[in-house]
Design a protein around this motif. Structure first.
Motif, mmCIF file in Angstrom:
data_model
loop_
_atom_site.group_PDB
_atom_site.id
_atom_site.type_symbol
_atom_site.label_atom_id
_atom_site.label_comp_id
_atom_site.label_asym_id
_atom_site.label_seq_id
_atom_site.Cartn_x
_atom_site.Cartn_y
_atom_site.Cartn_z
ATOM 1 N N TYR A 69 15.953 91.473 -86.861
ATOM 2 C CA TYR A 69 16.648 92.365 -87.797
ATOM 3 C C TYR A 69 15.694 93.388 -88.422
ATOM 4 O O TYR A 69 15.924 93.869 -89.526
ATOM 5 N N ASP A 70 14.618 93.728 -87.733
ATOM 6 C CA ASP A 70 13.625 94.708 -88.206
ATOM 7 C C ASP A 70 12.909 94.259 -89.468
ATOM 8 O O ASP A 70 12.687 95.041 -90.408
ATOM 9 N N ASN A 96 11.535 93.766 -95.116
ATOM 10 C CA ASN A 96 12.503 94.584 -94.397
ATOM 11 C C ASN A 96 11.875 95.960 -94.184
ATOM 12 O O ASN A 96 11.635 96.699 -95.150
ATOM 13 N N PHE A 140 9.248 101.164 -85.615
ATOM 14 C CA PHE A 140 10.547 101.204 -86.279
ATOM 15 C C PHE A 140 10.890 102.631 -86.691
ATOM 16 O O PHE A 140 12.003 103.121 -86.452
#
Length: 254
Positions: A195-196, A207, A244
């Motif tokens: 979920y990154d 996160n 990301f």
């Protein structure tokens, strides 16, 4: 039949993204507005000729085409102010200078286009931004269940800033509350990897979406928290963060 059709059309119009253009060059604003309208993504485009006017408007947008090299408040400064109130706007930088690209990471820019831009580039970026928005919207609905001392707790993925291990417990910092959950930090890291989320320190899982800046061995989160980046984890964490961000900033320089 007529009413149903009009209702469907109205619903489609309401779903259209709210788009703005900000550039101190009037010709660039007009040209870019025409390209966006031609793409058929939205019927109304708000235009601003300075960063100050955009910020003062107090409007929130889904997609923003923003020039960097402007008189007064430049595009980087403008984006920093906007980010304080809106974490979700997709900022697409449009500029004549390639050397500014590294500044885009600091404000979570979505894309970077070099002038003169083409109709094909604008349409592609709009479609990509909308696709990404829809993806984030779906992800926003994803929740994960954790076990706490008071029982089972369902938490939305996009509400989580980070996990912290201290005093032999795992604390979860979220937008709404702080939780204490069962399990170890390594187990959490493995569970959240898809979920990154990434590990900057043996006691934290963060996160990546909410990382505001990395300076030296400090990570500034969008909620204001300061998280340590260990020397051992630094290279791997920075690599994951850049990967990301690169998924958000499309390479338009090639």
């Amino acid at each position: 039949m007529g009413k149903a059709y009009n209702g469907d059309r109205k619903e489609r119009e309401e779903e259209m993204p709210k788009i703005a253009v900000c550039d101190d060059d009037k010709e660039s604003v007009i040209r870019l507005k025409e390209m966006i309208l031609s793409a058929g993504i939205s019927k109304e485009i708000d235009c601003y000729e300075s960063g100050e006017k955009l910020v003062e408007s107090d409007q929130n947008y889904d997609i923003l085409f923003l020039d960097i090299d402007m008189d007064g408040m430049n595009g980087i400064e403008t984006a920093k102010v906007l980010r304080e109130k809106d974490k979700n706007v997709k900022i697409i930088y449009v500029t004549s200078y390639a050397e500014y690209v590294h500044y885009a990471f600091a404000v979570h820019a979505f894309a970077y286009l070099l002038k003169p831009v083409s109709q094909e580039q604008v349409k592609a970026q709009l479609q990509e931004a909308i696709s990404y928005y829809q993806k984030r919207k779906k992800e926003d609905e994803i929740s994960i269940r954790f076990e706490t001392k008071d029982g089972s707790e369902l938490v939305r993925i996009n509400d989580i800033y980070y996990f912290e291990y201290r005093e032999r417990r795992v604390y979860v910092k979220t937008k709404k509350e702080n939780l204490i959950i069962r399990g170890g930090i390594r187990e959490i890291a493995e569970r959240m990897k898809g979920y990154d989320f990434a590990v900057p320190h043996k006691s934290f899982v963060v996160n990546l979406f909410y990382v505001k800046a990395v300076k030296g061995y400090d990570i500034r989160m969008m909620d204001g928290s300061l998280i340590p980046l260990s020397q051992k984890k630094s290279t791997e964490f920075r690599s994951l963060l850049n990967k990301f961000l690169a998924g958000c900033i499309l390479d338009a320089l090639s």
